[in-house]
Design an enzyme around this catalytic site. Structure first.
Site, PDB file in Angstrom:
ATOM      1  N   GLU A   1       0.848  -1.206   0.000  1.00  0.00           N
ATOM      2  CA  GLU A   1       0.000   0.000   0.000  1.00  0.00           C
ATOM      3  C   GLU A   1       0.875   1.244   0.000  1.00  0.00           C
ATOM      4  O   GLU A   1       1.042   1.915   1.020  1.00  0.00           O
ATOM      5  CB  GLU A   1      -0.950  -0.001   1.203  1.00  0.00           C
ATOM      6  CG  GLU A   1      -2.007   1.088   1.093  1.00  0.00           C
ATOM      7  CD  GLU A   1      -2.853   1.270   2.342  1.00  0.00           C
ATOM      8  OE1 GLU A   1      -3.269   0.262   2.932  1.00  0.00           O
ATOM      9  OE2 GLU A   1      -3.096   2.424   2.710  1.00  0.00           O
TER      10      GLU A   1
ATOM     11  N   HIS B   1       1.807   4.856  -2.125  1.00  0.00           N
ATOM     12  CA  HIS B   1       1.008   5.708  -3.005  1.00  0.00           C
ATOM     13  C   HIS B   1       1.799   6.694  -3.849  1.00  0.00           C
ATOM     14  O   HIS B   1       2.910   7.097  -3.499  1.00  0.00           O
ATOM     15  CB  HIS B   1       0.003   6.490  -2.167  1.00  0.00           C
ATOM     16  CG  HIS B   1      -0.921   5.608  -1.384  1.00  0.00           C
ATOM     17  ND1 HIS B   1      -1.829   4.771  -1.982  1.00  0.00           N
ATOM     18  CD2 HIS B   1      -1.062   5.410  -0.045  1.00  0.00           C
ATOM     19  CE1 HIS B   1      -2.500   4.105  -1.041  1.00  0.00           C
ATOM     20  NE2 HIS B   1      -2.049   4.476   0.138  1.00  0.00           N
TER      21      HIS B   1
ATOM     22  N   HIS C   1      -9.138   0.355  -0.213  1.00  0.00           N
ATOM     23  CA  HIS C   1      -8.484   1.437   0.534  1.00  0.00           C
ATOM     24  C   HIS C   1      -9.545   2.337   1.168  1.00  0.00           C
ATOM     25  O   HIS C   1     -10.597   2.566   0.577  1.00  0.00           O
ATOM     26  CB  HIS C   1      -7.608   2.259  -0.421  1.00  0.00           C
ATOM     27  CG  HIS C   1      -6.687   3.190   0.294  1.00  0.00           C
ATOM     28  ND1 HIS C   1      -7.067   4.454   0.674  1.00  0.00           N
ATOM     29  CD2 HIS C   1      -5.415   3.028   0.712  1.00  0.00           C
ATOM     30  CE1 HIS C   1      -6.049   5.031   1.298  1.00  0.00           C
ATOM     31  NE2 HIS C   1      -5.040   4.192   1.337  1.00  0.00           N
TER      32      HIS C   1
ATOM     33  N   ASP D   1       2.540   2.297   3.777  1.00  0.00           N
ATOM     34  CA  ASP D   1       1.619   3.405   3.478  1.00  0.00           C
ATOM     35  C   ASP D   1       2.373   4.712   3.242  1.00  0.00           C
ATOM     36  O   ASP D   1       1.977   5.777   3.726  1.00  0.00           O
ATOM     37  CB  ASP D   1       0.563   3.570   4.577  1.00  0.00           C
ATOM     38  CG  ASP D   1      -0.681   4.314   4.075  1.00  0.00           C
ATOM     39  OD1 ASP D   1      -0.792   4.535   2.855  1.00  0.00           O
ATOM     40  OD2 ASP D   1      -1.522   4.694   4.902  1.00  0.00           O
TER      41      ASP D   1
END
Ligand code: ZN
Length: 319
Positions: free
Chosen positions: A7, A9, A160, A278
């Site tokens: 995860e 981004h 998400h 993250d």
């Protein structure tokens, strides 16, 4: 063995406006830094990955993206553009970057075709879905073409967090409980439970749903889901906990704490828990230190760090 993180981004050109809605209550100086990191695919990102011990990052567009786009044709076009952009960026470090597709769920057939293109042609590893799409959740029959294709391709859909359809009235007066503190957990956990309780996994038994934040509290609640599903006469082939163990996997994104990972490992099994940092929303050093210091058997740590993700995403072992 370097970790695989699921995860992580980025932002593509033309997607800032969608994302800015999620940080409108955050200090602009703070989100300015985050924005710079989201847009970088070079040294800054790679050294952050090194800091958190990540060999490979599965990159995904910072939400909500086109899932809040009202015009379906625009959403379909822009999702494709985001995926082409990501594919180009992945070439900058092909041994470090993998990708999750961004999809316009508004048109599930088009989303299924785009997922197909991303997996077959761009070598992506699945898709990330940023919560509901203009109010429609992933248990809706209109989304079946997407599930069917994901199951056929053998790739996960990663759910998400995103804002709920309307702000949660129970949180009125408590700005500190909004969004990432609690609101997104309730919203995303509920979304996943809608999928489980809809019987979607009876229809698509091979489908895989990934959740961040060590399962959005679901692993803690399994007994109660089963007990109350029976009380209310929920008609499913199996107990809710069976689907959660078999069709769901969870990652450590934004949840660097021993008690919840211990619970997730015991409730779901060691094969269903994976690593995520993250980036850039969490501190890479904190994410890495959490894994470095986990008081668990080295074999379990290897499964969380690498083996489970490699199996789920069919990543060939590197030396
Ligand atoms: Zn995230």
């Amino acid at each position: 063995m370097k970790r695989i993180a699921l995860e992580e981004h980025f932002l593509a050109p033309g997607f800032e406006e969608y994302w800015l809605k999620t940080v409108e209550d955050v200090d602009p100086a703070l989100y300015g830094q985050v924005l710079a990191r989201l847009n970088d695919f070079g040294e800054q990102r790679l050294s952050a990955m090194d800091t958190s011990g990540i060999g490979m990052s599965v990159l995904s567009l910072a939400g909500p993206g086109v899932q809040i786009e009202r015009d379906t044709a625009t959403a379909v076009r822009k999702a494709r553009e985001a995926n082409d952009f990501l594919a180009t960026q992945m070439q900058k470090a092909p041994d470090r970057y993998l990708g999750f597709a961004h999809l316009a769920v508004q048109d599930a057939k088009a989303a299924a075709d785009e997922l197909d293109r991303c997996v077959r042609d761009l070598k992506f590893s699945g898709a990330m879905i940023n919560g509901h799409t203009n109010g429609q959740y992933l248990d809706h029959p209109d989304t079946y073409p997407l599930w069917e294709r994901a199951e056929a391709l053998g790739v996960p859909l990663y759910l998400h967090p995103a804002d709920p359809i309307t702000p949660m009235p129970a949180l009125d007066g408590y700005r500190g409980l909004k969004r990432a503190t609690w609101e997104w957990t309730v919203e995303t956990g509920t979304h996943a439970l809608r999928i489980v309780f809809s019987g979607l996994f009876d229809r698509f038994p091979g489908a895989k749903l990934a959740l961040g934040h060590l399962g959005e509290t679901l692993p803690y609640q399994l007994w109660r889901f089963d007990s109350r599903a029976k009380l209310y006469g929920v008609k499913l082939n199996r107990r809710p906990s069976d689907y959660i163990r078999e069709n769901l996997v969870v990652t450590t994104s934004g949840m660097f704490s021993f008690e919840p990972i211990d619970c997730a490992l015991k409730a779901l099994g060691r094969e269903n828990v994976m690593y995520s940092a993250d980036y850039p929303f969490e501190n890479p050093a904190e994410a890495g230190a959490f894994m470095d210091e986990l008081p668990l058997d080295p074999g379990v740590i290897a499964d969380i760090s690498y083996n489970n993700a490699a199996r789920l995403l069919r990543i060939k072992a590197t030396s």
